[in-house]
Enzyme design. Structure first.
Site, short mmCIF file in Angstrom:
data_model
loop_
_atom_site.label_atom_id
_atom_site.label_comp_id
_atom_site.label_asym_id
_atom_site.label_seq_id
_atom_site.Cartn_x
_atom_site.Cartn_y
_atom_site.Cartn_z
N HIS A 159 -9.84 1.68 -0.51
CA HIS A 159 -8.38 1.65 -0.43
C HIS A 159 -7.85 1.17 -1.78
CE1 HIS A 159 -4.37 1.22 0.72
NE2 HIS A 159 -4.47 0.52 1.83
N HIS A 186 -3.75 7.98 6.08
CA HIS A 186 -3.84 6.67 5.44
C HIS A 186 -5.23 6.08 5.73
CE1 HIS A 186 -2.40 3.14 3.45
NE2 HIS A 186 -2.57 2.38 4.51
N CYS A 214 0.80 -1.23 0.00
CA CYS A 214 0.00 0.00 0.00
C CYS A 214 0.83 1.28 0.00
CB CYS A 214 -0.94 0.00 1.20
SG CYS A 214 -2.00 -1.47 1.25
#
Length: 398
Positions: free
Chosen positions: A316, A282, A157
């Site tokens: 995400h 995040h 990520c």
């Protein structure tokens, strides 16, 4: 003093829309229109995902045709004019391509294996190279006819956030004069079933920084920037990278390594925490990430800096999240695409986490304070504690 590096062009496609005008309009409005329920991705259950509802261009060259590469082409087309100017200025061999991904063409690879199991044959036009993680940058370089350094960063990520650091190093050490930097990730069953297996998927839309959060929502997206010396609408001011190596998937609970990445980015930019006017969190909506990130952000900035997780609008986007969320900073800093100086909102149920620092989460319609500093920070945190923070600042409007 090192010369300034500007992000002079941006191409963007996320569940919020394709292109800068559509993306910025939906970003600041707090749209969740791109989040839809699907029953074809996770075995035995329906799941909400962030989807790009757009016709993608045909892959060129065709031997690496997959949705990931086609999505990358879409955003590369948006920076084509600026890239043509850079090619004339620097030459095709002096422009690097550094992109991040975590899926590449793995979705097509899985479908090909399913077909082979059923029929003994492979799909027409299927090439193994489509699913190689390094194929994204290779395909983009061939599509753009660039012959400088080209490679893919795959650190889960944080992939496309760390691509900025790699691209900057190439320019600073003289191996390139400019770079196409960004990333792409697309929905695939392997990824979603993996997150489902570790019980990390939310049953609904993700709910970052809520006491009721129950996991992530997955989305797809792509962003491409042209990074080059000189002035431009937005500057890349600072980068911070750390690796806590605490656990194969869980972050260090106290957020110390994430906080260190933010401090390194600030130091690199020559800025204090007070000179940051917004933080893109995040903010995945998992119990562990939001707990540690709230501590990390509070330890660096206190509770006063406006902050939000945009993942409740996009899902995400995994390896593309760092670049796409840097693009959200770019749009927020732009007087062209954000003349009202709105901030990306934080969508959640308002139920704060007990016994953890409270952050100043942005409401829909909230604007930058008058005379606010024109620098912003974005966080990207990955499995195995691979952390990256980017600082972007307003440059000359073009």
């Amino acid at each position: 003093m090192r010369p300034a590096l500007a992000l002079t062009a941006l191409g963007i496609a996320t569940p919020l829309g394709c292109g800068k005008p559509a993306t910025s309009a939906n970003l600041f409005a707090g749209s969740q229109a791109g989040l839809v329920e699907r029953d074809d991705l996770v075995f035995g259950r329906k799941v909400i995902v962030g989807v790009i509802d757009a016709e993608l261009p045909e892959a060129r060259p065709t031997d690496s045709a997959c949705r990931n590469n086609r999505l990358m082409q879409l955003v590369l087309d948006e920076i084509a004019d600026a890239l043509a100017v850079a090619v004339h200025r620097f030459g095709r061999d002096r422009i690097a391509v550094v992109l991040g991904t975590s899926t590449s063409g793995i979705g097509e690879g899985g479908a090909a294996v399913d077909l082979h199991r059923r029929t003994g044959g492979w799909p027409e036009g299927f090439f193994y190279r489509q699913q190689e993680l390094g194929n994204l940058a290779e395909h983009a370089a061939r599509y753009l006819d660039l012959t400088g350094p080209a490679y893919t960063v795959a650190t889960a990520c944080s992939s496309s956030a760390k691509a900025f650091a790699s691209a900057r190093r190439l320019i600073r050490c003289g191996l390139a004069d400019a770079a196409v930097v960004g990333g792409a990730d697309t929905l695939c069953r392997l990824t979603l079933n993996g997150f489902n297996a570790i019980e990390a998927l939310s049953a609904t839309n993700c709910n970052p920084f809520s006491r009721n959060r129950d996991g992530i929502t997955i989305g797809e997206g792509a962003a491409a920037f042209l990074l080059q010396p000189g002035d431009g609408p937005v500057h890349l001011l600072g980068i911070g990278e750390t690796s806590d190596a605490y656990h194969v998937s869980a972050p260090a609970p106290d957020g110390s390594s994430a906080a260190a990445a933010m401090r390194l980015a600030l130091d690199d930019a020559g800025l204090s925490p007070a000179e940051i006017c917004y933080v893109n969190l995040h903010g995945t909506g998992t119990a562990l990430n939001d707990s540690m990130e709230s501590q990390a952000v509070a330890s660096v900035f206190g509770a006063s800096v406006p902050a939000s997780s945009t993942k409740a609008m996009t899902g995400h986007m995994l390896g593309a999240a760092g670049a796409c969320e840097a693009a959200f900073l770019w749009l927020t800093l732009s007087p062209i695409y954000n003349p009202q100086e709105l901030l990306p909102p934080h969508l959640w149920d308002g139920a704060a986490m007990p016994d953890l620092p409270s952050l100043r989460l942005v409401a829909i319609g909230e604007r930058l304070p008058r005379d606010a500093p024109a620098a912003m920070l974005s966080n990207s945190f990955a499995f195995a504690g691979s952390n990256a923070a980017l600082v972007l600042g307003r440059g000359r409007a073009t």
